[in-house]
Design a protein around this motif. Structure first.
Motif, PDB file in Angstrom:
ATOM      1  N   MET A   1       0.853  -1.169   0.000  1.00  0.00           N
ATOM      2  CA  MET A   1       0.000   0.000   0.000  1.00  0.00           C
ATOM      3  C   MET A   1       0.901   1.234   0.000  1.00  0.00           C
ATOM      4  O   MET A   1       1.817   1.339   0.801  1.00  0.00           O
ATOM      5  CB  MET A   1      -0.908  -0.002   1.242  1.00  0.00           C
ATOM      6  CG  MET A   1      -1.803   1.208   1.310  1.00  0.00           C
ATOM      7  SD  MET A   1      -2.701   1.433   2.872  1.00  0.00           S
ATOM      8  CE  MET A   1      -3.735   0.018   2.938  1.00  0.00           C
ATOM      9  N   VAL A   2       0.642   2.155  -0.899  1.00  0.00           N
ATOM     10  CA  VAL A   2       1.386   3.406  -0.951  1.00  0.00           C
ATOM     11  C   VAL A   2       0.825   4.377   0.076  1.00  0.00           C
ATOM     12  O   VAL A   2      -0.237   4.160   0.644  1.00  0.00           O
ATOM     13  CB  VAL A   2       1.324   4.030  -2.370  1.00  0.00           C
ATOM     14  CG1 VAL A   2       1.973   3.107  -3.377  1.00  0.00           C
ATOM     15  CG2 VAL A   2      -0.094   4.331  -2.777  1.00  0.00           C
ATOM     16  N   ALA A   3       1.545   5.456   0.312  1.00  0.00           N
ATOM     17  CA  ALA A   3       1.111   6.449   1.292  1.00  0.00           C
ATOM     18  C   ALA A   3      -0.285   6.969   0.962  1.00  0.00           C
ATOM     19  O   ALA A   3      -0.626   7.166  -0.198  1.00  0.00           O
ATOM     20  CB  ALA A   3       2.109   7.607   1.325  1.00  0.00           C
ATOM     21  N   GLN A   4      -1.072   7.161   2.000  1.00  0.00           N
ATOM     22  CA  GLN A   4      -2.455   7.635   1.857  1.00  0.00           C
ATOM     23  C   GLN A   4      -2.673   8.836   2.764  1.00  0.00           C
ATOM     24  O   GLN A   4      -2.015   8.980   3.787  1.00  0.00           O
ATOM     25  CB  GLN A   4      -3.450   6.538   2.256  1.00  0.00           C
ATOM     26  CG  GLN A   4      -3.348   5.277   1.459  1.00  0.00           C
ATOM     27  CD  GLN A   4      -3.804   5.463   0.031  1.00  0.00           C
ATOM     28  OE1 GLN A   4      -4.732   6.199  -0.246  1.00  0.00           O
ATOM     29  NE2 GLN A   4      -3.136   4.805  -0.888  1.00  0.00           N
ATOM     30  N   LYS A   5      -3.626   9.665   2.424  1.00  0.00           N
ATOM     31  CA  LYS A   5      -4.016  10.788   3.276  1.00  0.00           C
ATOM     32  C   LYS A   5      -4.846  10.250   4.443  1.00  0.00           C
ATOM     33  O   LYS A   5      -5.796   9.503   4.235  1.00  0.00           O
ATOM     34  CB  LYS A   5      -4.836  11.811   2.488  1.00  0.00           C
ATOM     35  CG  LYS A   5      -4.047  12.506   1.394  1.00  0.00           C
ATOM     36  CD  LYS A   5      -4.914  13.476   0.640  1.00  0.00           C
ATOM     37  CE  LYS A   5      -5.693  12.687  -0.370  1.00  0.00           C
ATOM     38  NZ  LYS A   5      -6.396  13.439  -1.369  1.00  0.00           N
ATOM     39  N   GLY A   6      -4.485  10.653   5.646  1.00  0.00           N
ATOM     40  CA  GLY A   6      -5.200  10.201   6.834  1.00  0.00           C
ATOM     41  C   GLY A   6      -6.663  10.584   6.843  1.00  0.00           C
ATOM     42  O   GLY A   6      -7.506   9.867   7.385  1.00  0.00           O
ATOM     43  N   LYS A   7      -6.988  11.706   6.225  1.00  0.00           N
ATOM     44  CA  LYS A   7      -8.382  12.149   6.207  1.00  0.00           C
ATOM     45  C   LYS A   7      -9.274  11.234   5.380  1.00  0.00           C
ATOM     46  O   LYS A   7     -10.489  11.285   5.491  1.00  0.00           O
ATOM     47  CB  LYS A   7      -8.493  13.586   5.687  1.00  0.00           C
ATOM     48  CG  LYS A   7      -8.196  13.730   4.218  1.00  0.00           C
ATOM     49  CD  LYS A   7      -8.387  15.161   3.768  1.00  0.00           C
ATOM     50  CE  LYS A   7      -8.199  15.250   2.263  1.00  0.00           C
ATOM     51  NZ  LYS A   7      -8.663  16.494   1.736  1.00  0.00           N
ATOM     52  N   PRO A  96      -8.838   3.613   2.550  1.00  0.00           N
ATOM     53  CA  PRO A  96      -8.627   3.949   1.142  1.00  0.00           C
ATOM     54  C   PRO A  96      -7.686   2.973   0.434  1.00  0.00           C
ATOM     55  O   PRO A  96      -6.681   2.559   0.999  1.00  0.00           O
ATOM     56  CB  PRO A  96      -8.024   5.358   1.183  1.00  0.00           C
ATOM     57  CG  PRO A  96      -7.630   5.601   2.585  1.00  0.00           C
ATOM     58  CD  PRO A  96      -8.373   4.655   3.454  1.00  0.00           C
ATOM     59  N   ASN A  97      -8.061   2.614  -0.787  1.00  0.00           N
ATOM     60  CA  ASN A  97      -7.285   1.697  -1.633  1.00  0.00           C
ATOM     61  C   ASN A  97      -7.047   0.341  -0.987  1.00  0.00           C
ATOM     62  O   ASN A  97      -6.085  -0.346  -1.325  1.00  0.00           O
ATOM     63  CB  ASN A  97      -5.960   2.323  -2.058  1.00  0.00           C
ATOM     64  CG  ASN A  97      -6.164   3.514  -2.948  1.00  0.00           C
ATOM     65  OD1 ASN A  97      -7.101   3.565  -3.741  1.00  0.00           O
ATOM     66  ND2 ASN A  97      -5.300   4.498  -2.815  1.00  0.00           N
ATOM     67  N   PHE A  98      -7.877  -0.035  -0.025  1.00  0.00           N
ATOM     68  CA  PHE A  98      -7.717  -1.313   0.655  1.00  0.00           C
ATOM     69  C   PHE A  98      -9.049  -2.030   0.781  1.00  0.00           C
ATOM     70  O   PHE A  98      -9.177  -3.182   0.435  1.00  0.00           O
ATOM     71  CB  PHE A  98      -7.081  -1.083   2.027  1.00  0.00           C
ATOM     72  CG  PHE A  98      -6.561  -2.325   2.690  1.00  0.00           C
ATOM     73  CD1 PHE A  98      -5.567  -3.078   2.102  1.00  0.00           C
ATOM     74  CD2 PHE A  98      -7.079  -2.737   3.904  1.00  0.00           C
ATOM     75  CE1 PHE A  98      -5.094  -4.230   2.717  1.00  0.00           C
ATOM     76  CE2 PHE A  98      -6.617  -3.883   4.524  1.00  0.00           C
ATOM     77  CZ  PHE A  98      -5.614  -4.634   3.924  1.00  0.00           C
ATOM     78  N   GLY A  99     -10.072  -1.327   1.288  1.00  0.00           N
ATOM     79  CA  GLY A  99     -11.381  -1.934   1.427  1.00  0.00           C
ATOM     80  C   GLY A  99     -12.195  -1.299   2.526  1.00  0.00           C
ATOM     81  O   GLY A  99     -11.823  -0.281   3.098  1.00  0.00           O
ATOM     82  N   ALA A 131     -19.441 -10.532  14.235  1.00  0.00           N
ATOM     83  CA  ALA A 131     -18.563 -10.813  13.103  1.00  0.00           C
ATOM     84  C   ALA A 131     -18.457  -9.586  12.201  1.00  0.00           C
ATOM     85  O   ALA A 131     -19.435  -8.853  12.012  1.00  0.00           O
ATOM     86  CB  ALA A 131     -19.093 -11.994  12.302  1.00  0.00           C
ATOM     87  N   LEU A 132     -17.277  -9.367  11.650  1.00  0.00           N
ATOM     88  CA  LEU A 132     -17.038  -8.259  10.733  1.00  0.00           C
ATOM     89  C   LEU A 132     -16.862  -8.790   9.331  1.00  0.00           C
ATOM     90  O   LEU A 132     -16.388  -9.917   9.137  1.00  0.00           O
ATOM     91  CB  LEU A 132     -15.784  -7.489  11.146  1.00  0.00           C
ATOM     92  CG  LEU A 132     -15.777  -6.917  12.563  1.00  0.00           C
ATOM     93  CD1 LEU A 132     -14.445  -6.206  12.841  1.00  0.00           C
ATOM     94  CD2 LEU A 132     -16.930  -5.974  12.775  1.00  0.00           C
ATOM     95  N   SER A 133     -17.227  -7.979   8.350  1.00  0.00           N
ATOM     96  CA  SER A 133     -16.995  -8.358   6.964  1.00  0.00           C
ATOM     97  C   SER A 133     -16.019  -7.377   6.353  1.00  0.00           C
ATOM     98  O   SER A 133     -15.897  -6.234   6.800  1.00  0.00           O
ATOM     99  CB  SER A 133     -18.298  -8.373   6.160  1.00  0.00           C
ATOM    100  OG  SER A 133     -18.843  -7.074   6.074  1.00  0.00           O
ATOM    101  N   PHE A 134     -15.309  -7.832   5.337  1.00  0.00           N
ATOM    102  CA  PHE A 134     -14.334  -6.994   4.647  1.00  0.00           C
ATOM    103  C   PHE A 134     -14.590  -7.087   3.155  1.00  0.00           C
ATOM    104  O   PHE A 134     -14.676  -8.189   2.608  1.00  0.00           O
ATOM    105  CB  PHE A 134     -12.917  -7.464   4.990  1.00  0.00           C
ATOM    106  CG  PHE A 134     -11.864  -6.609   4.374  1.00  0.00           C
ATOM    107  CD1 PHE A 134     -11.527  -5.394   4.946  1.00  0.00           C
ATOM    108  CD2 PHE A 134     -11.214  -7.009   3.227  1.00  0.00           C
ATOM    109  CE1 PHE A 134     -10.549  -4.595   4.373  1.00  0.00           C
ATOM    110  CE2 PHE A 134     -10.244  -6.215   2.640  1.00  0.00           C
ATOM    111  CZ  PHE A 134      -9.906  -5.005   3.229  1.00  0.00           C
ATOM    112  N   ALA A 135     -14.765  -5.956   2.525  1.00  0.00           N
ATOM    113  CA  ALA A 135     -15.012  -5.941   1.086  1.00  0.00           C
ATOM    114  C   ALA A 135     -14.098  -4.943   0.424  1.00  0.00           C
ATOM    115  O   ALA A 135     -13.681  -3.979   1.014  1.00  0.00           O
ATOM    116  CB  ALA A 135     -16.472  -5.585   0.796  1.00  0.00           C
TER     117      ALA A 135
END
Length: 135
Positions: A1-7, A96-99, A131-135
């Motif tokens: 994962m490249v750098a992302q903006k925290g906001k 961001p850029n992950f899910g 339970a959590l889901s990830f998409a």
């Protein structure tokens, strides 16, 4: 994962239980932590007395925290009423850029603070309640 903006790490709440998610008002910082409690299966026959963990066992959980300012009375009232009623609601954490992590959470802490020459802020902590889901 490249750098992302925290906001861009967003915390969203299904405040009415209707499946419509809205971004929680005014958060300036957010943290998501996943936990997996290990089960120690070490016994007298463990090689070299090294700890052994039981694979696939234990409890998984997630915790979320955020800090910010309330932009309006409605956002404050929603969070406050969920906290005092110990109501569990579905939340989404957008990475961001992950899910997106979606699941049932309960507000476990709500703190208010303010400086005499600044705005009032709040700290919010959530604990997973299923339970959590990830998409």
């Amino acid at each position: 994962m490249v750098a992302q903006k925290g906001k861009d790490l967003l915390l969203k709440l299904d405040s009415t239980g209707s499946g419509v998610y809205v971004t929680v008002a005014g958060l300036r910082s957010r943290t998501l932590a996943f936990n997996a409690r290990a089960v120690d299966a070490t016994n007298a026959d463990s090689t070299g007395a090294w700890r052994e963990l039981l694979a696939g066992a234990g409890i998984r959980s997630a915790s979320v925290s955020g800090r910010g300012v309330f932009r309006d009375e409605a956002a404050d009232e929603t969070i406050r009423s969920l906290f005092f009623a110990a109501t569990q609601r579905n939340w989404q954490i957008v990475i961001p850029n992950f899910g997106t992590v979606t699941g049932l959470f309960q507000i476990s802490a709500l703190e208010y603070a303010g400086e005499h020459d600044g705005e009032m802020t709040y700290d919010l902590s959530l604990e997973s309640a299923g339970a959590l889901s990830f998409a």
